[in-house]
Write a protein that holds these residues in place. Structure first.
Motif, short mmCIF file in Angstrom:
data_model
loop_
_atom_site.label_atom_id
_atom_site.label_comp_id
_atom_site.label_asym_id
_atom_site.label_seq_id
_atom_site.Cartn_x
_atom_site.Cartn_y
_atom_site.Cartn_z
N PRO A 1 -17.68 24.76 -63.44
CA PRO A 1 -17.09 25.82 -64.25
C PRO A 1 -15.57 25.91 -64.04
O PRO A 1 -15.08 25.65 -62.95
CB PRO A 1 -17.78 27.09 -63.75
CG PRO A 1 -18.23 26.76 -62.38
CD PRO A 1 -18.53 25.28 -62.39
N TYR B 1 -28.97 15.81 -67.25
CA TYR B 1 -27.73 16.35 -67.80
C TYR B 1 -26.76 16.59 -66.66
O TYR B 1 -27.11 17.19 -65.65
CB TYR B 1 -27.99 17.67 -68.55
CG TYR B 1 -28.85 17.48 -69.76
CD1 TYR B 1 -28.32 16.93 -70.92
CD2 TYR B 1 -30.19 17.84 -69.75
CE1 TYR B 1 -29.11 16.76 -72.04
CE2 TYR B 1 -30.98 17.67 -70.86
CZ TYR B 1 -30.44 17.13 -72.01
OH TYR B 1 -31.21 16.95 -73.10
N HIS B 2 -25.59 16.12 -66.84
CA HIS B 2 -24.56 16.33 -65.83
C HIS B 2 -23.76 17.57 -66.20
O HIS B 2 -23.13 17.61 -67.25
CB HIS B 2 -23.63 15.12 -65.73
CG HIS B 2 -24.34 13.87 -65.32
ND1 HIS B 2 -24.71 13.67 -64.01
CD2 HIS B 2 -24.77 12.79 -66.02
CE1 HIS B 2 -25.32 12.49 -63.93
NE2 HIS B 2 -25.37 11.95 -65.13
N ARG B 3 -23.83 18.56 -65.35
CA ARG B 3 -23.08 19.80 -65.59
C ARG B 3 -21.66 19.65 -65.12
O ARG B 3 -21.41 19.16 -64.03
CB ARG B 3 -23.72 20.96 -64.84
CG ARG B 3 -24.90 21.54 -65.53
CD ARG B 3 -25.40 22.73 -64.80
NE ARG B 3 -24.62 23.89 -65.19
CZ ARG B 3 -24.74 25.07 -64.64
NH1 ARG B 3 -25.57 25.25 -63.65
NH2 ARG B 3 -24.03 26.09 -65.07
N ARG B 4 -20.77 20.10 -65.96
CA ARG B 4 -19.37 20.14 -65.54
C ARG B 4 -19.17 21.36 -64.67
O ARG B 4 -19.77 22.40 -64.90
CB ARG B 4 -18.47 20.23 -66.76
CG ARG B 4 -18.46 18.96 -67.58
CD ARG B 4 -17.61 19.08 -68.79
NE ARG B 4 -16.28 19.60 -68.45
CZ ARG B 4 -15.43 20.08 -69.33
NH1 ARG B 4 -15.77 20.15 -70.59
NH2 ARG B 4 -14.27 20.52 -68.96
#
Length: 156
Positions: A11, A6-9
């Protein structure tokens, strides 16, 4: 079999910065309110509000003046730059050309505003010198016999 990645954006920091700024403003306003109450209890509320108006006036004057002057200088500099004469860099046979003026205009405005904020903050700390200059007494006819300067020269 590997689990999916999963690629986290990253914040969004803008709401956090806004909340911190509001909390800081609330603490500062409480401080000004308490100081105002204290000066009022002593009977010197006019002195307190005069000093706050003086600081604010000097801050705004230097903020506006410094921002306008530095932005005008940046505008002259950007006008002299003109479009790029050669490509910025080449990847293989393809040449990439970027117009730096598109990126420098917003940066020039931001830098001008930050310089204006710093200039206003520094000068508002010395607001009493401006108040003394604006409220200096008129030149008197009494002259110092040794150096030939008016007496008010030594009082300011």
């Amino acid at each position: 079999m590997r689990p999916p990645e999963y690629h986290r954006r990253p914040p969004n920091l803008l709401p956090i910065i806004g909340i911190v700024a509001l909390l800081w403003a609330a603490v500062q306003s409480i401080s000004y309110y308490v100081d105002g109450l204290w000066f009022e209890s002593l009977g010197f509320s006019q002195v307190y509000w005069y000093s706050l108006r003086g600081q604010a006036a000097v801050f705004l004057a230097f903020l506006i003046a410094t921002t306008a002057i530095t932005r005008a200088l940046f505008a002259l500099l950007l006008r002299q730059m003109g479009p790029p004469r050669r490509p910025l860099f080449a990847v293989g046979t393809e040449q990439i050309q970027i117009n730096p003026i598109e990126f420098l205009k917003p940066a020039a405005t931001a830098v001008s505003f930050v310089l204006g904020l710093m200039s206003g903050a520094v000068m508002s700390a010395n607001w009493t010198r401006f108040a003394l200059y604006l409220r200096q007494p008129a030149a008197s006819a009494v002259v110092d016999p040794v150096l030939g300067k008016p007496v008010t020269f030594y009082l300011f």
